[in-house]
Design a protein around this motif. Structure first.
Motif, PDB file in Angstrom:
ATOM      1  N   SER A  11       0.843  -1.196   0.000  1.00 16.33           N
ATOM      2  CA  SER A  11       0.000   0.000   0.000  1.00 16.33           C
ATOM      3  C   SER A  11       0.874   1.241   0.000  1.00 16.33           C
ATOM      4  CB  SER A  11      -0.886   0.013   1.240  1.00 16.33           C
ATOM      5  OG  SER A  11      -0.095   0.276   2.379  1.00 16.33           O
ATOM      6  N   SER A  12       0.282   2.369  -0.383  1.00 21.05           N
ATOM      7  CA  SER A  12       1.088   3.584  -0.409  1.00 21.05           C
ATOM      8  C   SER A  12       1.525   3.961   0.999  1.00 21.05           C
ATOM      9  CB  SER A  12       0.320   4.716  -1.076  1.00 21.05           C
ATOM     10  OG  SER A  12      -0.856   4.963  -0.359  1.00 21.05           O
ATOM     11  N   GLU A  13       0.670   3.687   1.990  1.00 19.90           N
ATOM     12  CA  GLU A  13       1.051   4.019   3.365  1.00 19.90           C
ATOM     13  C   GLU A  13       2.256   3.200   3.813  1.00 19.90           C
ATOM     14  OE1 GLU A  13      -1.802   3.270   6.486  1.00 19.90           O
ATOM     15  OE2 GLU A  13      -0.857   4.777   7.765  1.00 19.90           O
ATOM     16  N   ASP A  59       0.272  -4.111   6.502  1.00 15.22           N
ATOM     17  CA  ASP A  59      -0.790  -3.129   6.670  1.00 15.22           C
ATOM     18  C   ASP A  59      -1.736  -3.610   7.760  1.00 15.22           C
ATOM     19  OD1 ASP A  59      -0.642  -0.979   4.590  1.00 15.22           O
ATOM     20  OD2 ASP A  59      -0.394  -2.766   3.341  1.00 15.22           O
ATOM     21  N   LYS A 103     -10.293  -1.347   5.410  1.00 18.88           N
ATOM     22  CA  LYS A 103      -8.851  -1.308   5.453  1.00 18.88           C
ATOM     23  C   LYS A 103      -8.389   0.032   5.998  1.00 18.88           C
ATOM     24  CE  LYS A 103      -5.044  -2.122   2.351  1.00 18.88           C
ATOM     25  NZ  LYS A 103      -4.559  -0.752   2.363  1.00 18.88           N
ATOM     26  N   ASN A 113      -4.923   2.083   3.361  1.00 27.46           N
ATOM     27  CA  ASN A 113      -5.006   2.965   2.205  1.00 27.46           C
ATOM     28  C   ASN A 113      -6.258   3.815   2.240  1.00 27.46           C
ATOM     29  OD1 ASN A 113      -3.062   3.195   0.355  1.00 27.46           O
ATOM     30  ND2 ASN A 113      -3.533   1.266  -0.679  1.00 27.46           N
TER      31      ASN A 113
END
Ligand SMILES: Nc1nc2c(ncn2[C@@H]2O[C@H](COP(=O)(O)OP(=O)(O)OP(=O)(O)O)[C@@H](O)[C@H]2O)c(=O)[nH]1
Ligand SMILES: [Mg+2]
Length: 381
Positions: free
Chosen positions: A113-115, A227, A377, A380
């Motif tokens: 994920s971008s995070e 995540d 979730k 993201n």
């Protein structure tokens, strides 16, 4: 072509079995990172050498072995100080890495994920910056491969000033993501929140899938999940939110804990922690200690906990299982196999009991959770 490495471990004469466990773990970490361990050097000594960690003479021996074997890196099973790295790099002609480098590399490879990508890059850059303060040439010597890989396509900076600027940018980005996450998870406060925590590869995601009938990735590799994922489960008529998150390991770098603060927040916010433990692993008690310590580090040490002793299908005998049950009788422990489903009903009973306690004796209410099967979730936005 797979990279090859020599592993170096310093062992205190009174801690041999623990050292072996830790060494096996490092080799598994390297395997996950795609690096083959071709030789292991064990040095017995009481105190590490302040300048060369293993002493200058031994470092020279390692250098000779490296030339002979033609490996790409020497990996120390420790957290080396920047000074150690600098001095060792003067003697050893290939990359000098430590446990933290390996863990960071795996996180970089697994961040999806971008995070997670931002968090890993932040941790890596902070780690680099600490090294560069002592040794300005530290990064130019590394070349490519393990220890140099960033998450995704991102190329990691090697220049001090630019690293600092990038760190500031990443921190700002994370703050924004955290804000969005907090808003998204606001409504979750009305539900009984259960977080799965535990050592990496303990079986958290496998259990998550069983409890919530989901299909999150499970793998024998270390640090598969980076995540936080939350799903609703219906346990005996009660709506329970269950979250799976990133696993722990001994020597989890402080930079990673800091960078993954928002991902780990799920443990702080939970009403109940399920501490998943792989009891088929010899010395699993050490894993429990590491998990307890890490929970304290993130401020979740005092949460109500139930220990989920997982992988009982891998225990060598029924007798072993009975002995474990005797040993932990009277404690908050449930024995399960997330794989076969054995014991999962008892676990649900236990969760339900904790839910009722949380409700303060009031009967369960069926919340209408309007995002039922949708993935809540947290990662993201
Ligand atoms: N035999 C057996 N294997 C299990 C059991 N639970 C999990 N596994 C296996 O153990 C490995 C790790 O499981 P995961 O669910 O990915 O573990 P995790 O705790 O989520 O690990 P990370 O996300 O990597 O930290 C996988 O290969 C699973 O199939 C079990 O009860 N019995
Ligand atoms: Mg997982």
């Amino acid at each position: 072509m797979r990279e090859k490495a020599v592993v170096v471990s310093v062992v205190r004469p009174d801690a041999l079995s623990e050292a072996q466990r830790s060494l096996d773990e490092l080799i598994a970490l390297l395997e996950t990172a795609g690096v083959e361990t071709v030789d292991v050097i064990v040095q017995k000594r009481r105190k590490v050498d302040p300048a060369f960690y293993i002493g200058k003479g031994k470092a020279k021996e390692v250098a000779e072995l490296v030339e002979k074997l033609g490996v790409d890196a020497v990996v120390f099973n420790a957290r080396l100080s920047p000074k150690h790295v600098r001095n060792l790099s003067k003697v050893i002609p290939v990359k000098v890495l430590d446990r933290v480098d390996v863990i960071l590399d795996i996180f970089a490879q697994h961040a999806g994920s971008s995070e997670a990508k931002i968090q890993v890059e932040l941790a890596q850059l902070q780690h680099r910056l600490a090294r560069l303060r002592v040794d300005p040439g530290a990064l130019s010597r590394l070349g490519g491969g393990i220890g140099t890989r960033g998450p995704g396509e991102t190329k990691l900076e090697i220049d001090r000033r630019r690293i600092q600027a990038r760190i500031n940018r990443l921190k700002k980005k994370l703050q924004k993501i955290e804000k969005v996450r907090r808003q998204k998870t606001k409504q979750q406060r009305y539900f009984f929140r259960v977080a799965l925590v535990g050592y990496t590869s303990a079986g958290k995601s496998t259990l998550m899938n069983r409890l919530t009938k989901s299909n999150f990735k499970e793998s024998e590799q270390l640090f598969t999940t980076l995540d936080t994922f939350t799903r609703a489960a219906w346990i005996k008529g009660a709506t329970v939110l269950i979250s799976d998150t990133v696993g722990f390991i001994s020597d989890l770098p402080a930079e990673l804990i800091a960078a993954f603060r928002s991902t780990l927040m799920v443990a702080n916010e939970a009403d109940l922690l399920l501490v998943v433990v792989d009891v088929s692993k010899p010395g699993f008690e050490r894993d429990i200690e590491v998990v307890e310590r890490t929970l304290r580090r993130i401020g979740a040490g005092d949460k109500p906990k139930v220990y989920v002793f997982n992988k009982i299908d891998l225990l060598p005998s029924q007798y072993m299982l009975e002995r474990l049950k005797d040993r932990y009788a009277g404690e908050e422990v449930v024995f399960v196999s997330a794989k076969t489903g054995e014991g999962v009903e008892e676990l649900k009973e236990k969760i339900y009991g904790k839910y009722l306690e949380w409700r303060g004796g009031k009967p369960p209410v069926h919340h209408s959770y309007n995002r039922k099967r949708e993935d809540l979730k947290g990662g993201n936005p």
